[in-house]
Design an enzyme around this catalytic site. Sequence first.
Site, mmCIF file in Angstrom:
data_model
loop_
_atom_site.group_PDB
_atom_site.id
_atom_site.type_symbol
_atom_site.label_atom_id
_atom_site.label_comp_id
_atom_site.label_asym_id
_atom_site.label_seq_id
_atom_site.Cartn_x
_atom_site.Cartn_y
_atom_site.Cartn_z
ATOM 1 C CE1 TYR A 94 0.563 21.885 24.940
ATOM 2 C CE2 TYR A 94 -1.762 22.379 25.176
ATOM 3 C CZ TYR A 94 -0.691 21.554 25.415
ATOM 4 O OH TYR A 94 -0.865 20.393 26.141
ATOM 5 C CE LYS A 131 15.981 15.460 24.977
ATOM 6 N NZ LYS A 131 16.750 14.595 25.877
ATOM 7 C CG ASP A 183 15.808 13.371 29.077
ATOM 8 O OD1 ASP A 183 16.203 14.472 29.530
ATOM 9 O OD2 ASP A 183 16.508 12.676 28.297
ATOM 10 C CG ASP A 208 -0.255 18.814 29.015
ATOM 11 O OD1 ASP A 208 -1.153 18.969 29.868
ATOM 12 O OD2 ASP A 208 -0.310 17.948 28.124
ATOM 13 C CG ASP A 213 -1.597 14.704 33.608
ATOM 14 O OD1 ASP A 213 -1.884 15.920 33.745
ATOM 15 O OD2 ASP A 213 -2.335 13.883 33.044
HETATM 16 C C1 IPM Z 1 -4.327 20.611 30.856
HETATM 17 C C2 IPM Z 1 -5.044 19.802 29.824
HETATM 18 C C3 IPM Z 1 -5.205 20.606 28.534
HETATM 19 C C4 IPM Z 1 -3.841 20.998 28.054
HETATM 20 C C5 IPM Z 1 -5.999 19.843 27.450
HETATM 21 C C6 IPM Z 1 -7.396 19.504 27.929
HETATM 22 C C7 IPM Z 1 -6.052 20.580 26.135
HETATM 23 O O1 IPM Z 1 -4.387 18.596 29.600
HETATM 24 O O2 IPM Z 1 -4.818 21.697 31.222
HETATM 25 O O3 IPM Z 1 -3.276 20.180 31.319
HETATM 26 O O4 IPM Z 1 -3.177 20.232 27.341
HETATM 27 O O5 IPM Z 1 -3.398 22.107 28.371
HETATM 28 MN MN MN Z 2 -2.706 18.244 30.917
#
Ligand code: IPM
Ligand code: MN
Length: 365
Positions: free
Chosen positions: A134, A185, A218, A242, A246
Amino acid sequence: MTLRIAVIPGDGIGPEVTRAAMQVLEAAAERLGVDVHLDWYDYGADKYLREGVTLPPEDLERLKTYSAIFLGALGDPRVPDMKHAADILFGIRFGLDLYANVRPVRLLDPRLCPLKGVERLDFVILRENTEGLYAGMGGIFKKGTPDEVAIQEDINTRKGVERIIRYAFEYARARGYRSVCMSDKSNALRYSGDLWQRTFWTVAAEYPDIQAWHLYIDALAMQMVKRPQQFEVIVTNNMFGDIISDLGAQLQGGLGMAPSGNIHPGRVSMFEPVHGSAPKYAGQNVANPMAAVLTAGMMMESLGFPEVYRAIEAAVVAALRAGVVTRDLAEVLGVSPWGTREVGAWLAEHVRQVGGSRVSGTGSQ
Ligand code: IPM
Ligand code: MN
């Protein structure tokens, strides 16, 4: 002392969930006698399209004068390259050097976990938040030609890796967790992996009371589905963090349930739900405000008011038990759905008890 909060509702469902979150926050602060002052800011797609303004440097300076920043969500189909979202979100994360992205995974109602037989989850993903893939280093060479080359550099500094790893051990100690799992990794990514490995085991030696262990990313993803109860503190880099956050969100009931904080201890930090702006649900009163509500609680906890967090979390637990949920959870719980506003009002009512209002504010909303 008055806590001054900069509130950025943002785009899509951001304003709706932020309104609910601030309503619950105000109720909890009022009940517990904490002075909270909210200033609302309209950074987002509308402002960008109207004025060409994302987050000017002087505004970032102004944000630094607050106790904390609350962000709803950013992203709008009218800005396909997400220019404004990147400027604002990364502007704050990088500009304020908020190196620890703290993403707790707590199962507030066992019925919300999509996995069989999981009754309890209480772990946290600590995502390095200022470097890695990033960092924005790289470029495109011979763009638009058949010889095009795109390079995205993975930046790992000793300082950056060490401070998030140290944060993980301190976090474990402060909250009574007994283990920290570092995930990378390093079997394939030799150079970054080498730095993460050496740094992790060196720092771990300073915390003999905390069990240090490691999984390749993984394998970690697999274990998060196979036996997520085994985790306490997970620390990893920006990109892996990231992705697995999720996954962690879904384990606790979906993105509508996942709060997060972007933290630099001792500095002004920024709090945002893990979810995005979900444009297709915007303005329909269907978005789940619980992630934003819990995020407001996390913000108060990090400002030194854990009792506000506890009151807010207890309200969410009670709402889940009572079936007061938006449509993302209604089907799972077998109840009829409530609206975003109605869930927010119910939660606020739950935390509200005796005590005079000490909440003030300026701006719209
Ligand atoms: C998060 C989001 C952001 C990220 C996006 C919107 C750029 O997915 O905060 O997890 O990748 O950090
Ligand atoms: Mn995210």
